[in-house]
Design a protein around this motif. Structure first.
Motif, PDB file in Angstrom:
ATOM      1  N   ARG A 145      -3.408   4.266  -4.147  1.00  0.00           N
ATOM      2  CA  ARG A 145      -2.907   5.552  -4.011  1.00  0.00           C
ATOM      3  C   ARG A 145      -2.545   6.343  -5.375  1.00  0.00           C
ATOM      4  O   ARG A 145      -2.169   7.607  -5.074  1.00  0.00           O
ATOM      5  CB  ARG A 145      -1.728   5.538  -2.929  1.00  0.00           C
ATOM      6  CG  ARG A 145      -1.900   4.889  -1.638  1.00  0.00           C
ATOM      7  CD  ARG A 145      -0.945   5.365  -0.741  1.00  0.00           C
ATOM      8  NE  ARG A 145      -1.160   5.000   0.518  1.00  0.00           N
ATOM      9  CZ  ARG A 145      -1.865   5.732   1.602  1.00  0.00           C
ATOM     10  NH1 ARG A 145      -2.206   6.827   1.213  1.00  0.00           N
ATOM     11  NH2 ARG A 145      -2.352   5.373   2.637  1.00  0.00           N
ATOM     12  N   THR A 186       0.704  -1.268   0.041  1.00  0.00           N
ATOM     13  CA  THR A 186       0.059   0.153   0.045  1.00  0.00           C
ATOM     14  C   THR A 186       0.894   1.372   0.222  1.00  0.00           C
ATOM     15  O   THR A 186       0.537   1.980  -0.786  1.00  0.00           O
ATOM     16  CB  THR A 186      -0.906   0.012   1.205  1.00  0.00           C
ATOM     17  OG1 THR A 186      -1.721  -0.975   1.384  1.00  0.00           O
ATOM     18  CG2 THR A 186      -1.959   1.313   1.132  1.00  0.00           C
ATOM     19  N   TYR A 187       1.928   1.261   0.849  1.00  0.00           N
ATOM     20  CA  TYR A 187       2.537   2.619   0.960  1.00  0.00           C
ATOM     21  C   TYR A 187       3.805   2.618  -0.028  1.00  0.00           C
ATOM     22  O   TYR A 187       4.305   3.723  -0.422  1.00  0.00           O
ATOM     23  CB  TYR A 187       3.125   2.944   2.260  1.00  0.00           C
ATOM     24  CG  TYR A 187       1.866   2.947   3.326  1.00  0.00           C
ATOM     25  CD1 TYR A 187       1.120   4.219   3.409  1.00  0.00           C
ATOM     26  CD2 TYR A 187       1.113   2.106   3.978  1.00  0.00           C
ATOM     27  CE1 TYR A 187      -0.093   4.392   4.244  1.00  0.00           C
ATOM     28  CE2 TYR A 187       0.218   2.212   5.005  1.00  0.00           C
ATOM     29  CZ  TYR A 187      -0.493   3.348   4.817  1.00  0.00           C
ATOM     30  OH  TYR A 187      -1.550   3.566   5.581  1.00  0.00           O
TER      31      TYR A 187
END
Length: 113
Positions: free
Chosen positions: A45, A13-14
């Motif tokens: 994202r 995710t990041y």
């Protein structure tokens, strides 16, 4: 039999993408190294408003030379030029069945006639 050490796989995710190496025991060309890569990408994202949003992922190389696991692949649908050929796609849809507290997985492959 697999002598490899287990690998902890987490959502990227990041980081947008995590890469894992694996040995391809089915490799037939002695000149080709049997080590391959799996790219696990999370597109949530990314804004997905332009093909340039996906440039850091080097998708053409990844799709051509690796196995790709993509969370939120719908972000790519507006840019068909970035997608791999449909015959190379296996869609995996995993859902939680609320009342049963179980997971349901649907695999879909599209073959050209």
């Amino acid at each position: 039999e697999n002598d490899a050490d287990p690998v902890r796989v987490t959502s990227p995710t990041y980081l947008l993408s995590n890469t894992y190496a694996y040995r391809d025991d089915d490799a037939t060309d002695d000149k080709v190294d049997a080590m391959r890569e799996i790219h696990h990408m999370d597109l949530y994202r990314l804004p997905g408003t332009s093909p340039k949003d996906f440039e850091p992922l080097n998708l053409s190389n990844v799709f051509q030379n690796s196995i790709s696991l993509i969370e939120w692949p719908s972000r790519l649908l507006a840019f068909p030029q970035l997608l791999p050929p449909i015959e190379n796609v296996l869609q995996i849809d995993i859902r939680i069945v609320p009342r049963l507290e179980k997971r349901k997985m649907i695999l879909t492959a599209i073959h050209k006639s």
